[in-house]
Structure formats: C-alpha cells, structure tokens
Write an enzyme that holds these catalytic residues in place. Sequence first.
Site, PDB file in Angstrom:
ATOM      1  N   ARG A 161     -21.549 -12.095   0.090  1.00 46.17           N
ATOM      2  CA  ARG A 161     -19.877 -12.281  -0.011  1.00 46.17           C
ATOM      3  C   ARG A 161     -19.139 -11.956  -1.267  1.00 46.17           C
ATOM      4  O   ARG A 161     -19.726 -12.527  -2.230  1.00 46.17           O
ATOM      5  CB  ARG A 161     -19.686 -13.922   0.796  1.00 46.17           C
ATOM      6  N   ARG A 193     -13.691 -22.474  -5.910  1.00 50.23           N
ATOM      7  CA  ARG A 193     -13.687 -23.107  -4.569  1.00 50.23           C
ATOM      8  C   ARG A 193     -14.244 -24.475  -4.851  1.00 50.23           C
ATOM      9  O   ARG A 193     -13.620 -25.522  -4.203  1.00 50.23           O
ATOM     10  CB  ARG A 193     -14.716 -22.323  -3.833  1.00 50.23           C
ATOM     11  N   ARG A 223     -26.705 -16.440  -2.165  1.00 53.02           N
ATOM     12  CA  ARG A 223     -26.731 -16.354  -0.833  1.00 53.02           C
ATOM     13  C   ARG A 223     -26.617 -15.061  -0.327  1.00 53.02           C
ATOM     14  O   ARG A 223     -25.877 -14.246  -0.908  1.00 53.02           O
ATOM     15  CB  ARG A 223     -25.388 -17.298  -0.269  1.00 53.02           C
ATOM     16  N   LYS A 269     -23.748 -25.982   6.026  1.00 54.64           N
ATOM     17  CA  LYS A 269     -23.414 -25.978   7.327  1.00 54.64           C
ATOM     18  C   LYS A 269     -23.606 -24.864   8.112  1.00 54.64           C
ATOM     19  O   LYS A 269     -23.977 -25.005   9.139  1.00 54.64           O
ATOM     20  CB  LYS A 269     -21.585 -26.163   7.162  1.00 54.64           C
ATOM     21  N   ARG A 312     -10.914 -28.831   6.850  1.00 48.59           N
ATOM     22  CA  ARG A 312     -11.052 -28.869   5.663  1.00 48.59           C
ATOM     23  C   ARG A 312      -9.731 -29.614   4.790  1.00 48.59           C
ATOM     24  O   ARG A 312      -9.832 -29.706   3.743  1.00 48.59           O
ATOM     25  CB  ARG A 312     -11.125 -26.882   5.262  1.00 48.59           C
TER      26      ARG A 312
END
Length: 230
Positions: free
Chosen positions: A161, A172, A128, A14, A89
Amino acid sequence: MNVVVLLGAPGAGKGTQAPLLAACLGIPVVATGDLFRAAVRDGTPLGLEARRFMDAGRLVPDEITVQLLLERLARPDADAGVILDGFPRTAVQAAALDVALTERGAKVCAAVLVDVPGEELVRRMSGRWICRANGHPYHEALSQPRTAGICDLDGSELYQRADDQPDTIRARMDQQLGALREVIDHYRAAGSLRTVDGLQPIVAVASAINEQLAAAGICGAAAPGSAAEA
Ligand code: ADP
Ligand code: ADP
C-alpha cells in the site's frame, strides 16, 4: 442482525482476522479502508477526495466515511449482520453507527479490540502486502503467502500500500491513536468492549476472538475451548 466491530490501531491485525471471523460467522466483512481504496482505484469523486487524507495518513472526514458505510450497510448481503473492520474510527462515527442500527432494531453485539503495542505496529505495517482483489493482508516475514506474490484466498496479485511507507506509518500512528481511544471508551461505556492480546500468533488471536464472541453470546462463534483454526 449480528454486528461485530473489530477495533485496533493501524497494523494491529484487523484485516487478517476479519475474513477468518467472516468464515466462522457466515456474515460479510465491511472494511472502510478497502471501500476507500476501491473508490480511489475507480477514480470516483469520493475516491479523489478520500485519497488526499489517506496519502497523508489522516482520517477521512466523518461525513464522507459515514455516508460510505451506510450505503454499504444498505446492501442486502448485510441484512444478517456484518463484521466491521476499520469503522468506527471516531466517536462521531460510533454514534452514527448506533443511530443507524437502532433504526433497524439492532445494535453492536461486541466490539473486539485487537491490542498491539506501537513498535510492533510499525514492524507489521512496514512488511505488509495486500491482495488486489480483496485486500487480504500478508507480511513479508511474519505471514507469507504459500506462493510468493499471490493471495492464498483468491489468487490475486499482492502489492504494498502507498500509505505503508515509513513517513505515512508514523503520521497514521500520530493522527489516529487518539481517536481510537475515544472509540474504545465509547464501547467500554456501552458494555460491549472485549479485548484480545494481538501479539499472539494469528491463529491464537483468532481463537481468542472466537472465545470472546462466544462468551458474548454471538451465535456462530465457537464455544470457549474449541479450536478456531480447525
Ligand atoms: P489500516 O489497515 O492501516 O488500519 P485501513 O485500510 O483500515 O488502514 O484504512 C486506510 C486509510 O483509509 C486510513 O488511514 C484512513 O485514511 C482511511 N480510513 C479507513 N477507514 C476510515 C474511517 N472509518 N474513518 C476515516 N478514515 C478511514
Ligand atoms: P490492520 O487491518 O489492523 O491494519 P493487518 O491485518 O493488515 O492489520 O495486519 C498488519 C500486518 O501484520 C500484515 O502484514 C499482517 O500479515 C501482519 N499480522 C497480522 N496479524 C499478525 C499476528 N498476529 N502476528 C504477526 N503478524 C501479523
């Protein structure tokens, strides 16, 4: 007012697609994850509260999240529309967004689901890196910046992160995928859900999103068959 929702599991792409779409549609990206990370960095009371949930891979409570989003939508640069990345969400958030937009005589024009299976999500999140200035995402193997450690788009430093560590990634996935299914159902019932195959290369996903938006009549989106990456 063009309101486009980008839906997808954590790591689906996203945040990668949102700026491409913003450039195409000429409206800003509003990413609740970025807003929360800025609040954490600034040490605001909201940031301190949100951090407990983010570090555990859990969703921040709806009340806090909806308030944050509505404050952002009230800023003048959102008047012509927004691309929502990471909101809604939960079904409660989706309903709150509908109410807020109805009050403005607007609605969600399209909810685009970037569909990616679980194993690939873990691979994407584990590699990431995002930029400090705007949260633009890169990947150490799949989507490298032109200069190591520097964002192509704004020149800021890249970092990993805190919640992209294996334990939190797993949490998650466990905590958030059920709620995502409810949000998907919300937009399917509203007739605004559109799905793209998120396993394709980044530019192909961008083209697919543009085609879906053009088919939905969102102005500014490229007509089907035209190259979004051009
Ligand atoms: P990802 O890119 O992995 O999907 P985000 O950057 O969008 O993650 O969000 C990071 C974290 O911020 C989430 O795991 C969650 O704790 C919190 N968060 C972001 N958006 C929301 C939301 N709409 N509702 C609740 N929590 C959220
Ligand atoms: P989200 O915002 O949905 O959590 P991101 O846009 O941050 O997802 O993407 C997660 C990771 O996967 C990032 O490292 C990004 O560079 C990478 N990525 C995004 N889209 C693709 C793609 N289509 N193919 C390969 N890697 C991708």
